[in-house]
Design an enzyme around this catalytic site. Structure first.
Site, short mmCIF file in Angstrom:
data_model
loop_
_atom_site.label_atom_id
_atom_site.label_comp_id
_atom_site.label_asym_id
_atom_site.label_seq_id
_atom_site.Cartn_x
_atom_site.Cartn_y
_atom_site.Cartn_z
N ARG A 100 -10.17 -22.74 -26.41
CA ARG A 100 -10.25 -23.14 -25.00
C ARG A 100 -11.13 -24.38 -24.93
NH1 ARG A 100 -6.47 -20.62 -21.41
NH2 ARG A 100 -5.28 -21.75 -22.94
N PHE A 128 -1.34 -26.68 -26.29
CA PHE A 128 -2.08 -25.70 -27.09
C PHE A 128 -1.20 -24.57 -27.62
CE2 PHE A 128 -2.23 -22.54 -23.68
CZ PHE A 128 -2.09 -23.33 -22.55
N LYS A 182 -5.03 -6.12 -16.15
CA LYS A 182 -6.42 -6.14 -16.62
C LYS A 182 -7.10 -4.83 -16.23
CE LYS A 182 -5.18 -10.70 -16.51
NZ LYS A 182 -4.27 -11.42 -15.63
N TYR A 239 15.72 4.04 -5.59
CA TYR A 239 15.73 2.64 -5.18
C TYR A 239 14.79 2.46 -3.99
CZ TYR A 239 17.47 -2.02 -4.19
OH TYR A 239 17.56 -3.38 -4.01
N ASP A 280 -8.82 -12.72 -5.09
CA ASP A 280 -8.11 -12.44 -6.34
C ASP A 280 -8.93 -11.32 -6.97
OD1 ASP A 280 -7.18 -12.22 -8.92
OD2 ASP A 280 -6.76 -14.36 -9.13
N PHE A 300 -7.67 -20.65 -11.13
CA PHE A 300 -6.99 -19.96 -12.21
C PHE A 300 -5.59 -20.56 -12.29
CE2 PHE A 300 -4.35 -16.65 -14.15
CZ PHE A 300 -5.01 -16.59 -15.36
N THR A 301 -5.06 -20.66 -13.50
CA THR A 301 -3.81 -21.41 -13.73
C THR A 301 -2.69 -21.03 -12.75
OG1 THR A 301 -3.29 -19.77 -15.39
CG2 THR A 301 -4.26 -21.81 -16.18
C1 PLP Z 1 -3.92 -12.70 -15.05
C2 PLP Z 1 -4.42 -13.28 -13.81
C3 PLP Z 1 -3.56 -13.64 -12.77
C4 PLP Z 1 -2.04 -13.62 -12.90
O1 PLP Z 1 -1.56 -12.36 -13.12
P1 PLP Z 1 -0.29 -12.01 -14.05
O2 PLP Z 1 -0.24 -10.54 -13.98
O3 PLP Z 1 -0.57 -12.56 -15.41
O4 PLP Z 1 0.89 -12.66 -13.40
C5 PLP Z 1 -4.12 -14.10 -11.59
N1 PLP Z 1 -5.45 -14.21 -11.45
C6 PLP Z 1 -6.29 -13.89 -12.43
C7 PLP Z 1 -7.75 -14.05 -12.22
C8 PLP Z 1 -5.82 -13.43 -13.65
O5 PLP Z 1 -6.67 -13.15 -14.63
#
Ligand code: PLP
Length: 467
Positions: free
Chosen positions: A392, A459, A268, A79, A225, A134-135
């Site tokens: 998209r 979508f 990624k 833990y 990011d 980014f979303t």
């Molecule tokens: C995927 C992504 C995120 C969010 O990450 P998650 O692991 O999906 O929560 C943030 N910024 C970028 C550029 C991304 O591609």
């Protein structure tokens, strides 16, 4: 199969061998036609066992190495103070050069922490400028009461423009925002690497350095990011003067030195299926994030990740920043893109890091926008070949909240994202060949009409019929 290799385009050599395979089904023509009709011509609604090659996303879809799988067995269920955390911390310090690490369950967990740590007064409007939104990044700023103006260079919005660093921050736009709202209203400037929504376009080292200098002159914090920073580092090595003899790790260390902290989705470039973290050089950010992570994710030495997942990431981060691997990775995406452009198939240029984007407006120049050219193209690709891609364009964009009208964005794209280390170059040839076949018969392809439309994020669930 057509001779799609007739030009000088060459497949990159894989820096691995395959030790385990998953058998995939290739449905026949009749099954494909039925499946896509049943899915309402929406690729999100296909079952994965109806798909032969799944290019919907590059997120969480990487193949792990034997070294990573072995690491899973060394997962420590402690833990507190898991040894896998310390391995992960060391890997991040080594590959990216940050001092402090806070693990999170995935990237958005880290976005939550950074926005909560740096955006204090919810009463006053705050502004977080960024090179394209980014979303999930945008929503976390908005939840804290902020807005996210776009400060990417104009070239990023033009699919024809071949700028080598199309993800760059426009320094004038950034300065204008700072001058207009005042530095006090800006808790941090956010810079994304290999900008996802721009098609995986890199930022140059020079630009990162200049952003740092500009922000220093206003005493502003810089948060990266860094989700696709390894792929970005490859482009710097390939394209920027003075970096061709530097290793990816050296480049990454220099890149990150221009920030106070970063958030990272490990799904990624981290080559794992789940995970993320916040890393920092700024001690105050680290202290606050470490206190908050306990509330939202878990203790600061696991942050929502199992020990085994941290171990797989510790190893994946190093493998994903390997020079040979990255050359193969970027060139596989480019291989697909070049096979398509050799046949005149319209794509967004230059070819980015994580996928190829088809330009549906050029693909179907006669098709009215309200017959959904990108949706039609993604559905046609599936029907032709059982390859899954993603719309998209206008369907993703949705309606204007005030007028209720459809918004037709400048770009109508089909996103072909390539999972890492998953598909062979021969499969990329199959993808190119299938798309070229549709391109050749594009004049016979009819558009779609929307027959079901959910209110939000349509979508994912919208349904269509052939006209
Ligand atoms: C995927 C992504 C995120 C969010 O990450 P998650 O692991 O999906 O929560 C943030 N910024 C970028 C550029 C991304 O591609």
């Amino acid at each position: 199969m057509k001779d799609i290799k007739k030009t000088k385009t060459k497949a990159p050599v894989e820096p691995f061998k395959i030790k385990m395979v998953e058998i995939v089904n290739l449905p026949n023509q009749e099954q494909r036609t039925k499946a896509i009709e049943k899915a309402g011509y929406n690729t999100f609604l296909l079952n994965s066992d109806e798909v032969y090659i799944d290019l919907l996303t590059d997120s969480g879809t990487s193949a792990m190495s034997d070294n990573q799988w072995a690491g899973l067995m060394l997962g420590d269920e402690a833990y507190a103070g898991s040894k896998n955390f310390y391995n992960l911390e060391k890997s991040i310090q080594d590959v990216l050069g940050y001092k402090y690490v806070v693990p999170t369950h995935q990237g958005r967990g880290a976005e939550h922490l950074i926005s909560a740590v740096l955006i204090e007064p919810k009463k006053n409007l705050v502004v977080v400028p960024r090179n394209m939104y980014f979303t999930t990044s945008k929503i976390h700023v908005e939840i804290q009461g902020g807005v996210m103006p776009d400060v990417i260079i104009d070239e990023a919005h033009d699919p024809e423009n071949e700028h080598p660093f199309k993800g760059n921050v426009d320094l004038k736009k950034l300065k204008d925002v700072i001058e207009k709202v005042g530095a006090k209203k800006i808790p941090y400037v956010n810079v994304e690497m290999n900008v996802n929504m721009a098609g995986g376009q890199p930022v140059s080292m020079e630009n990162l350095r200049q952003v740092r200098e500009l922000c220093d002159s206003y005493n502003l914090k810089v948060v990266f990011d860094a989700t696709r920073s390894s792929e970005n580092a490859y482009f710097i090595q390939e394209r920027e003067e003075g970096y061709s003899n530097k290793s990816i790790k050296e480049i990454l260390n220099e890149m990150m030195s221009y920030s106070d902290a970063c958030i990272y989705s490990a799904k990624k470039d981290g080559l794992v299926n789940i995970g993320g973290f916040l890393a920092a050089n700024d001690e105050e950010i680290y202290e606050k994030a470490r206190n908050l992570v306990v509330v939202y994710e878990g203790l600061h030495t696991y942050g929502g990740m199992a020990g085994r997942d941290m171990e797989a990431l510790a190893r994946g981060l190093r493998e994903g920043a390997d020079d040979r691997y990255l050359e193969y990775r970027i060139k596989q995406v480019r291989y697909l893109g070049e096979m398509l452009t050799n046949y005149g198939v319209p794509i967004v240029k230059p070819i980015g890091g994580h996928g190829v984007f088809l330009d549906a407006l050029k693909f179907f120049p006669e098709m009215p926008r309200d017959q959904w050219p990108s949706q039609t193209l993604a559905a046609s690709i599936y029907e032709e070949s059982a390859i899954r891609t993603m719309e998209r364009g206008a369907v993703s964009k949705g309606r204007d909240h005030k007028t209720g009208e459809n918004i037709f964005p400048k770009l109508e794209l089909v996103r072909i994202t390539i999972p890492r280390r998953v598909y062979t170059n021969t499969q990329m040839e199959y993808v190119a060949d299938s798309i070229i076949k549709i391109f050749e018969k594009r004049e016979q392809i009819k558009g779609l009409k929307m027959v079901y439309e959910p209110e939000d994020l349509r979508f994912f669930q919208a349904k269509f019929e052939k006209i």
